[in-house]
Write an enzyme that holds these catalytic residues in place. Structure first.
Site, PDB file in Angstrom:
ATOM      1  N   PHE A  34       6.830   6.438  18.351  1.00  0.00           N
ATOM      2  CA  PHE A  34       6.961   5.965  17.290  1.00  0.00           C
ATOM      3  C   PHE A  34       8.985   5.987  17.556  1.00  0.00           C
ATOM      4  CE2 PHE A  34       3.234   3.918  15.973  1.00  0.00           C
ATOM      5  CZ  PHE A  34       4.020   3.098  16.767  1.00  0.00           C
ATOM      6  N   ARG A  35       9.246   7.947  17.445  1.00  0.00           N
ATOM      7  CA  ARG A  35       9.668   8.598  16.719  1.00  0.00           C
ATOM      8  C   ARG A  35      10.335   9.527  17.830  1.00  0.00           C
ATOM      9  NH1 ARG A  35      11.140   8.929  10.510  1.00  0.00           N
ATOM     10  NH2 ARG A  35       8.041   8.187  10.195  1.00  0.00           N
ATOM     11  N   GLN A 100       0.785  13.293  10.767  1.00  0.00           N
ATOM     12  CA  GLN A 100       2.188  12.844  10.708  1.00  0.00           C
ATOM     13  C   GLN A 100       1.621  11.228  10.815  1.00  0.00           C
ATOM     14  OE1 GLN A 100       5.207  15.306  12.958  1.00  0.00           O
ATOM     15  NE2 GLN A 100       6.319  14.624  11.475  1.00  0.00           N
ATOM     16  N   ASP A 103      -2.500   6.266  12.509  1.00  0.00           N
ATOM     17  CA  ASP A 103      -3.095   5.570  13.507  1.00  0.00           C
ATOM     18  C   ASP A 103      -4.856   5.459  13.037  1.00  0.00           C
ATOM     19  OD1 ASP A 103      -3.909   8.074  14.390  1.00  0.00           O
ATOM     20  OD2 ASP A 103      -2.638   8.063  15.900  1.00  0.00           O
ATOM     21  N   HIS A 118       2.066  10.371   6.371  1.00  0.00           N
ATOM     22  CA  HIS A 118       3.313   8.935   6.557  1.00  0.00           C
ATOM     23  C   HIS A 118       2.698   7.984   6.624  1.00  0.00           C
ATOM     24  CE1 HIS A 118       6.499  11.312   9.723  1.00  0.00           C
ATOM     25  NE2 HIS A 118       6.682  11.674   7.306  1.00  0.00           N
ATOM     26  N   CYS A 126      -0.907  -3.634  -2.613  1.00  0.00           N
ATOM     27  CA  CYS A 126      -0.665  -4.243  -2.980  1.00  0.00           C
ATOM     28  C   CYS A 126       1.095  -3.889  -3.746  1.00  0.00           C
ATOM     29  CB  CYS A 126      -0.652  -5.009  -4.183  1.00  0.00           C
ATOM     30  SG  CYS A 126       0.007  -6.766  -5.857  1.00  0.00           S
ATOM     31  N   CYS A 129       0.606  -4.229  -8.053  1.00  0.00           N
ATOM     32  CA  CYS A 129      -0.138  -4.062  -8.712  1.00  0.00           C
ATOM     33  C   CYS A 129      -0.977  -2.398  -8.251  1.00  0.00           C
ATOM     34  CB  CYS A 129      -1.274  -4.421  -9.420  1.00  0.00           C
ATOM     35  SG  CYS A 129      -2.963  -5.314  -8.323  1.00  0.00           S
ATOM     36  N   CYS A 151      -1.436 -10.679  -2.988  1.00  0.00           N
ATOM     37  CA  CYS A 151      -2.461 -10.007  -3.118  1.00  0.00           C
ATOM     38  C   CYS A 151      -3.358 -11.004  -4.180  1.00  0.00           C
ATOM     39  CB  CYS A 151      -2.012  -8.733  -4.916  1.00  0.00           C
ATOM     40  SG  CYS A 151      -3.059  -8.026  -5.700  1.00  0.00           S
TER      41      CYS A 151
HETATM   42 ZN    ZN Z   1      -1.323  -7.339  -7.194  1.00  0.00          ZN
END
Ligand code: ZN
Length: 251
Positions: A34-35, A100, A103, A118, A126, A129, A151
């Site tokens: 990705f980077r 890092q 996957d 990462h 969520c 919460c 959630c």
């Molecule tokens: Zn929640």
């Protein structure tokens, strides 16, 4: 070949060795870097899409894009390099993997002690919460039309449990502790240009430990390396695992 022998010797003689991995270990599994310099997926679109600010402002667009990406990523399987790392842990040569990558392929290959700096795309969290959900549950919510997914407990918005640009890395204290107690680190497939992750090999070096770097291109920390193997992760790890097993007399 001399370098493989030297790397094997360092790892066998180490009391506490760790692996540190980046996108380059997963490219053979078909996961784009990705980077990375070529083919960075976010670059193809816009890196802003992967930022927490974008997510908070446009959760629906973010999830639609993410859902599209996930199909390829979820089909990916661990490759020779992931399996070799897992086997080194079973042999007691490596105590932990600090990665890092998001996957989940280290765990899929059988590695047990994995620190995901990462985060992971195998889970969502969520924002209200903190409850986490396996990604397949979240995909069902999206595919049944709940975008962004919410959630069940509190109705808060769910976010992939990966670290987006603008968010702090996870578990860095644990990674630092591990690095500071290690006398060798095996870096695989990282250009060592993203901080604070790249501090891991620096900590090991500062404590007097050895640094082995396996990467296709030169890295930003080649100057602290004791061994540099410029090669595909799968090729290098296959040779390294064989050399270590030969020396230990294991089939
Ligand atoms: Zn929640």
């Amino acid at each position: 070949m001399e370098d493989i022998k030297k790397a094997a010797e360092i790892l066998i003689n180490a009391h506490h060795a760790i692996a540190f991995t980046g996108a380059g270990i997963s490219t053979e599994s078909g996961i784009p870097d990705f980077r990375g310099p070529q083919g960075g997926l976010w670059k193809q679109y816009s890196p802003e899409l992967a930022s927490i600010d974008y997510f908070l402002q446009h959760p629906k667009e973010f999830w639609l894009f993410y859902r599209m990406r996930m199909s390829t990523l979820f089909a990916a399987k661990p490759n020779r390099a992931h399996h070799a790392v897992a086997e080194l842990e079973k042999l007691g040569i490596i105590k932990a993997v600090i990665t890092q990558n998001v996957d989940g392929l280290h765990q899929a290959a059988g590695s047990r002690n994995v620190i995901e700096l990462h985060g992971t795309m195998r889970r969502a969290v969520c924002l209200a919460c903190g409850r986490t959900y396996p990604m397949d549950v979240v995909i069902k919510k999206i595919d049944s039309g709940q975008i962004p997914p919410l959630c069940d407990e509190c109705g808060g918005i769910l976010k992939p449990d990966t670290v987006l640009f603008g968010e702090p890395v996870k578990d860095f204290d644990r990674a630092r502790e591990l690095a500071l107690m290690s006398d060798a680190v095996l870096v695989i497939g990282s250009s060592l240009s993203v901080y604070p992750a790249a501090y891991v090999p620096i900590f090991v070096k500062e404590m007097g430990g050895k640094v082995i770097i396996i990467n296709m291109e030169p890295t930003e920390l080649d100057y602290i390396a004791d061994v540099i193997i410029q090669c595909k992760a799968g090729d290098a790890m296959t040779l390294l695992l064989k050399e270590i097993k030969d020396r230990l007399g294991i089939q």
